[in-house]
Scaffold this motif. Sequence first.
Motif, PDB file in Angstrom:
ATOM      1  N   VAL A   1      10.573   5.811  -6.122  1.00  0.00           N
ATOM      2  CA  VAL A   1       9.448   6.583  -6.630  1.00  0.00           C
ATOM      3  C   VAL A   1       8.181   6.041  -6.003  1.00  0.00           C
ATOM      4  O   VAL A   1       7.993   4.821  -5.933  1.00  0.00           O
ATOM      5  CB  VAL A   1       9.344   6.466  -8.171  1.00  0.00           C
ATOM      6  CG1 VAL A   1       8.151   7.206  -8.702  1.00  0.00           C
ATOM      7  CG2 VAL A   1      10.619   6.951  -8.833  1.00  0.00           C
ATOM      8  N   GLN A   2       7.307   6.934  -5.545  1.00  0.00           N
ATOM      9  CA  GLN A   2       6.000   6.560  -5.022  1.00  0.00           C
ATOM     10  C   GLN A   2       4.956   7.364  -5.791  1.00  0.00           C
ATOM     11  O   GLN A   2       5.056   8.587  -5.874  1.00  0.00           O
ATOM     12  CB  GLN A   2       5.889   6.870  -3.533  1.00  0.00           C
ATOM     13  CG  GLN A   2       6.827   6.051  -2.680  1.00  0.00           C
ATOM     14  CD  GLN A   2       6.748   6.447  -1.219  1.00  0.00           C
ATOM     15  OE1 GLN A   2       6.769   7.621  -0.898  1.00  0.00           O
ATOM     16  NE2 GLN A   2       6.657   5.460  -0.347  1.00  0.00           N
TER      17      GLN A   2
ATOM     18  N   TYR B   1      -1.689   2.566  -5.882  1.00  0.00           N
ATOM     19  CA  TYR B   1      -0.429   3.057  -5.327  1.00  0.00           C
ATOM     20  C   TYR B   1       0.678   2.212  -5.934  1.00  0.00           C
ATOM     21  O   TYR B   1       0.584   0.982  -5.974  1.00  0.00           O
ATOM     22  CB  TYR B   1      -0.425   2.897  -3.804  1.00  0.00           C
ATOM     23  CG  TYR B   1       0.951   3.020  -3.176  1.00  0.00           C
ATOM     24  CD1 TYR B   1       1.502   4.265  -2.912  1.00  0.00           C
ATOM     25  CD2 TYR B   1       1.692   1.884  -2.873  1.00  0.00           C
ATOM     26  CE1 TYR B   1       2.761   4.382  -2.349  1.00  0.00           C
ATOM     27  CE2 TYR B   1       2.949   1.986  -2.303  1.00  0.00           C
ATOM     28  CZ  TYR B   1       3.469   3.227  -2.043  1.00  0.00           C
ATOM     29  OH  TYR B   1       4.723   3.342  -1.491  1.00  0.00           O
ATOM     30  N   PHE B   2       1.715   2.867  -6.417  1.00  0.00           N
ATOM     31  CA  PHE B   2       2.855   2.174  -7.006  1.00  0.00           C
ATOM     32  C   PHE B   2       4.129   2.647  -6.321  1.00  0.00           C
ATOM     33  O   PHE B   2       4.281   3.827  -6.012  1.00  0.00           O
ATOM     34  CB  PHE B   2       2.977   2.483  -8.507  1.00  0.00           C
ATOM     35  CG  PHE B   2       1.763   2.094  -9.298  1.00  0.00           C
ATOM     36  CD1 PHE B   2       1.612   0.797  -9.761  1.00  0.00           C
ATOM     37  CD2 PHE B   2       0.772   3.018  -9.573  1.00  0.00           C
ATOM     38  CE1 PHE B   2       0.494   0.430 -10.487  1.00  0.00           C
ATOM     39  CE2 PHE B   2      -0.351   2.661 -10.299  1.00  0.00           C
ATOM     40  CZ  PHE B   2      -0.490   1.368 -10.761  1.00  0.00           C
TER      41      PHE B   2
ATOM     42  N   ILE C   1       9.336   4.061 -14.791  1.00  0.00           N
ATOM     43  CA  ILE C   1       9.326   3.602 -13.407  1.00  0.00           C
ATOM     44  C   ILE C   1       9.169   2.082 -13.428  1.00  0.00           C
ATOM     45  O   ILE C   1       8.214   1.563 -14.004  1.00  0.00           O
ATOM     46  CB  ILE C   1       8.181   4.247 -12.611  1.00  0.00           C
ATOM     47  CG1 ILE C   1       8.377   5.770 -12.565  1.00  0.00           C
ATOM     48  CG2 ILE C   1       8.098   3.655 -11.210  1.00  0.00           C
ATOM     49  CD1 ILE C   1       7.167   6.533 -12.087  1.00  0.00           C
ATOM     50  N   VAL C   2      10.116   1.384 -12.844  1.00  0.00           N
ATOM     51  CA  VAL C   2      10.040  -0.067 -12.716  1.00  0.00           C
ATOM     52  C   VAL C   2       9.306  -0.338 -11.402  1.00  0.00           C
ATOM     53  O   VAL C   2       9.799  -0.020 -10.320  1.00  0.00           O
ATOM     54  CB  VAL C   2      11.432  -0.730 -12.724  1.00  0.00           C
ATOM     55  CG1 VAL C   2      11.302  -2.236 -12.536  1.00  0.00           C
ATOM     56  CG2 VAL C   2      12.171  -0.394 -14.002  1.00  0.00           C
ATOM     57  N   ILE C   3       8.111  -0.898 -11.510  1.00  0.00           N
ATOM     58  CA  ILE C   3       7.246  -1.112 -10.347  1.00  0.00           C
ATOM     59  C   ILE C   3       7.762  -2.285  -9.526  1.00  0.00           C
ATOM     60  O   ILE C   3       8.006  -3.366 -10.051  1.00  0.00           O
ATOM     61  CB  ILE C   3       5.796  -1.375 -10.786  1.00  0.00           C
ATOM     62  CG1 ILE C   3       5.279  -0.240 -11.664  1.00  0.00           C
ATOM     63  CG2 ILE C   3       4.897  -1.586  -9.573  1.00  0.00           C
ATOM     64  CD1 ILE C   3       3.984  -0.562 -12.385  1.00  0.00           C
ATOM     65  N   GLU C   4       7.916  -2.047  -8.233  1.00  0.00           N
ATOM     66  CA  GLU C   4       8.339  -3.090  -7.309  1.00  0.00           C
ATOM     67  C   GLU C   4       7.214  -3.503  -6.366  1.00  0.00           C
ATOM     68  O   GLU C   4       7.198  -4.628  -5.887  1.00  0.00           O
ATOM     69  CB  GLU C   4       9.554  -2.610  -6.513  1.00  0.00           C
ATOM     70  CG  GLU C   4      10.753  -2.354  -7.419  1.00  0.00           C
ATOM     71  CD  GLU C   4      11.895  -1.642  -6.729  1.00  0.00           C
ATOM     72  OE1 GLU C   4      11.680  -1.019  -5.657  1.00  0.00           O
ATOM     73  OE2 GLU C   4      13.015  -1.690  -7.257  1.00  0.00           O
TER      74      GLU C   4
END
Length: 153
Positions: A9-10, A78-79, A101-104
């Motif tokens: 996901v962006q 931005y994620f 959404i698990v942010i990386e």
Amino acid sequence: MATKGLNKVQIIGNLGADPDLRYMPNGTPVCNISVATTESWKDKDGNLQERTEWHRMVSYRRLAEIIGQNLKKGSQAYFEGKLQTRKWQDERREDRYVTEIVIEEMQMLDRKQAAPSQHDEPQQAPAQSPQPAPNDYDAAPPKSDKKKDDIPF
């Protein structure tokens, strides 16, 4: 070549509230945020239409602390991460599910937040990938005596 799938996901959006930074019993930081993305278009009559979508996002460890300390309501960033659904039980012991959404990775986009922090840490995450500090974006690129044709490979 067989593939198992892609979960990526962006998002570029704005925080709807200040980050909620907490710590698990084992001391691991966890930060929850809500991010809005807005799309706009003109309808058949030429009127501008907008639709806002809200995204529940979570981050862990050092990235959670960076988000909790540097972003606030209204911040644009931005994620990049992955969709994940987790199961939990409410106070009545009923199963509940949440997809988030698990942010990386995260990059702050607000110019005013691109200044170096008090600890001179880069404002970019995660720390695994070396990236220039945000204040490098305002500086002119270093001058080089090499010609454009001098490629080092």
